[in-house]
Design a protein around this motif. Structure first.
Motif, PDB file in Angstrom:
ATOM      1  N   UNK A 291       1.993  -4.849  -3.727  1.00 19.07           N
ATOM      2  CA  UNK A 291       0.615  -5.342  -3.733  1.00 19.07           C
ATOM      3  C   UNK A 291       0.422  -6.416  -2.673  1.00 19.07           C
ATOM      4  N   UNK A 292       1.428  -7.294  -2.554  1.00 17.44           N
ATOM      5  CA  UNK A 292       1.347  -8.337  -1.532  1.00 17.44           C
ATOM      6  C   UNK A 292       1.320  -7.721  -0.137  1.00 17.44           C
ATOM      7  N   UNK A 294       0.312  -4.676   0.710  1.00 16.01           N
ATOM      8  CA  UNK A 294      -0.977  -4.016   0.911  1.00 16.01           C
ATOM      9  C   UNK A 294      -2.067  -5.047   1.189  1.00 16.01           C
ATOM     10  N   UNK A 295      -2.006  -6.177   0.461  1.00 19.99           N
ATOM     11  CA  UNK A 295      -3.015  -7.228   0.676  1.00 19.99           C
ATOM     12  C   UNK A 295      -2.924  -7.791   2.092  1.00 19.99           C
ATOM     13  N   UNK A 296      -1.676  -8.025   2.556  1.00 16.54           N
ATOM     14  CA  UNK A 296      -1.502  -8.558   3.915  1.00 16.54           C
ATOM     15  C   UNK A 296      -2.009  -7.558   4.947  1.00 16.54           C
ATOM     16  N   UNK A 297      -1.651  -6.279   4.747  1.00 15.77           N
ATOM     17  CA  UNK A 297      -2.134  -5.253   5.679  1.00 15.77           C
ATOM     18  C   UNK A 297      -3.651  -5.123   5.616  1.00 15.77           C
ATOM     19  N   UNK A 298      -4.189  -5.270   4.401  1.00 18.30           N
ATOM     20  CA  UNK A 298      -5.639  -5.250   4.273  1.00 18.30           C
ATOM     21  C   UNK A 298      -6.306  -6.387   5.031  1.00 18.30           C
ATOM     22  N   UNK A 299      -5.683  -7.565   4.961  1.00 17.49           N
ATOM     23  CA  UNK A 299      -6.221  -8.705   5.705  1.00 17.49           C
ATOM     24  C   UNK A 299      -6.148  -8.458   7.209  1.00 17.49           C
TER      25      UNK A 299
END
Length: 548
Positions: A291-292, A294-299
């Motif tokens: 999840x972390x 994916x969140x970083x890649x999302x950012x």
């Protein structure tokens, strides 16, 4: 190019997410293998930590048999407390035989002061054992619950370790004394330490369990501490599907290798791993890491998209500014050409009749006014961009401001029927009268230039709660829905204005919006009846006590 960059960024983030998923899987597998082999080691670490801390406290507190003075005891207690130990003891005491009677002195845990005391009822078994020892025959005392500890004191030197070291092996041995080395000096007293059972079971053992066996409150192991009598001293919540136990004996009566006596343990630690607990912890860790990631890649993706949007807006703004320069240049060139031509004809005497001179003078004056208006609009826009909209904030009579704006735009609106509807008295608003007049003039000029083909302009005012609304409408071709959202952006000009080559710089409505918002109001645009025409609605807050 922008779409290609975004697509490339999406692909890169997707590939990175997949790689991170694989890497977290490998890390999770390694973590599972690491945790899987730690049960026995963690169980022994638990026991060693308990025995170590208890042994250090007992070593610091137990006095030398040669110096049992009040000052020596108080000094030991004070030094022990300076080390900030756990509050593991409930009571400390010193027992000494006097004429075959074992007397008891309690030791204050805070000051180390000693006071004569009766034997607590809970210590009756210990008292009987020490009485038999004083008479010359008894085995060492062993508390079934493991909470009451007894340390023999001898009159000889305590050896190279000083007060805390083992005694020498010299002197006769008391009959039945198995708590000291053979041939040692007789026991001259006993130091007694009682563990605080409430603190041990509610704080100390749970802390050790959380540190060594169930970190981060994960119920990996069921932990059970039992005394030699079979009583359960401490246990964690029961769990189903437990694996085989690991059992380690501990609680060496506080000896920790520093005091004589047989190597006897009072408690047993039994740990059982809950089946599937490690898998759950590892899976949770993997999900969290994923999840972390994916969140970083999302950012990263969001930052790339924001960069693309910002770049696009910057390019559009640059294009709009170029259009603005071209438009203003054209707008300046036209009146300058007329003024230059009229002045040339007047100078050469081509026009020499009073009527011709008056007509040419009017042309020069008209186009000079256009130039002044354009320059003033640019200056006002520059002032707005610098944040200096309100130069003088006073109560403003909006009715008078509208009348002046209508008078100042009479030449532009001469081809339209002007319909004005408003209450007899309008409340005042707080603001800059000149700035508001400029805003309404721009809206009236805009209605005349773009909606003048409808032959009608309506100006209606009304009170809506604590706000004053002014509606300026026309019956022209109207503004397309797609353009209504952009119409207040700087330098924007609609397709119809470009096609019809209507005069304008694209900053008028942007200037109006900035002025109205600086007054705490808002401006909206909509379509008229049957989609024809445009309606601009200005809403301003009424000044406190405003009476029009």
């Amino acid at each position: 190019m922008e779409h290609g960059f975004v697509l490339l960024l999406v692909v890169l983030c997707a590939v990175l997410t997949i790689l991170q998923f694989r890497w977290t899987g490998e890390l999770a597998k390694a973590e599972f293998e690491r945790l899987g082999g730690k049960q026995e080691e963690a169980t022994r670490d638990f026991c060693e930590a308990f025995d170590g801390e208890l042994g250090r406290s007992c070593t610091a507190l137990v006095p030398s048999g040669r110096d049992l003075s009040d000052a020596a005891i108080a000094r030991r207690v004070s030094d022990w407390r300076k080390g900030n130990p756990r509050p593991i003891f409930r009571r400390l005491a010193l027992a000494t035989p006097v004429r075959r009677v074992v007397t008891l002195r309690m030791i204050d845990l805070d000051t180390g002061a000693m006071t004569d005391s009766e034997w607590p009822a809970e210590w009756s078994a210990l008292k009987s054992n020490l009485s038999r020892k004083g008479a010359g025959g008894s085995a060492p005392y062993s508390d079934e619950g493991g909470m009451l500890l007894e340390f023999p004191l001898r009159g000889g030197s305590r050896g190279p370790g000083g007060d805390g070291g083992p005694p020498d092996d010299r002197g006769p041995r008391s009959p039945g004394d198995d708590d000291g080395p053979r041939g040692g000096p007789p026991e001259t007293g006993w130091f007694i330490a009682e563990l605080d059972s409430h603190y041990v079971t509610s704080t100390w053992l749970p802390d050790l369990s959380a540190k060594y066996l169930n970190p981060d409150n994960h119920a990996v192991h069921q932990v059970k501490v039992m005394s030699n009598s079979g009583d359960t001293i401490f246990t964690t919540e029961p769990a189903k599907e437990l694996e085989a136990p690991v059992v380690v004996a501990f609680n060496h009566r506080g000896r920790d290798g520093q005091f004589p006596g047989p190597d006897q343990t009072l408690w047993t630690l039994e740990t059982r791993r809950q089946r599937g607990a490690l898998e759950q912890i590892v899976a949770t860790s993997r999900r969290r890491n994923l999840v972390l990631a994916v969140a970083v890649n999302g950012l990263i993706l969001a930052a790339g998209w924001a960069l693309v949007r910002h770049t696009r807006k910057s390019r559009q703004l640059a294009e709009a500014q170029m259009d603005f320069v071209a438009t203003v240049s054209h707008e300046l060139r036209t009146p300058l050409t007329v003024i230059r031509g009229a002045a040339h004809n007047l100078k050469r005497g081509i026009v020499n009749t009073p009527e011709g001179i008056g007509r040419y003078s009017g042309m020069i004056l008209q186009h000079a006014d256009q130039l002044s208006e354009m320059v003033q609009q640019v200056l006002d826009f520059s002032a707005v961009r610098k944040g200096s909209v309100l130069s003088n904030k006073t109560p403003v009579d909006v009715g008078r401001v509208l009348d002046e704006a209508l008078a100042n735009t009479a030449a532009e609106t001469s081809g339209c029927e002007i319909e004005v509807a408003r209450p007899e008295a309008l409340p005042a608003v707080m603001g800059d009268e000149a700035a508001l007049r400029r805003a309404f003039q721009n809206l009236l000029s805009n209605a005349a230039n773009h909606g003048g083909s409808g032959g009608w302009i309506g100006v209606r005012s009304r009170i809506a709660g604590q706000r004053l609304e002014v509606h300026i409408a026309d019956r022209g071709p109207g503004i397309p829905k797609a353009e209504q959202e952009k119409i207040f952006e700087p330098f924007f000009r609609g397709a119809a204005a470009h096609g019809a080559q209507i005069r304008g710089s694209g900053i008028g409505l942007s200037l109006v919006k900035e002025i109205i918002e600086a007054h705490g109001g808002e401006i909206l645009v909509g379509s008229g009846e049957n989609g024809r025409g445009a309606i601009f609605t200005v809403s301003l807050p009424i000044a406190e006590g405003g009476d029009g």
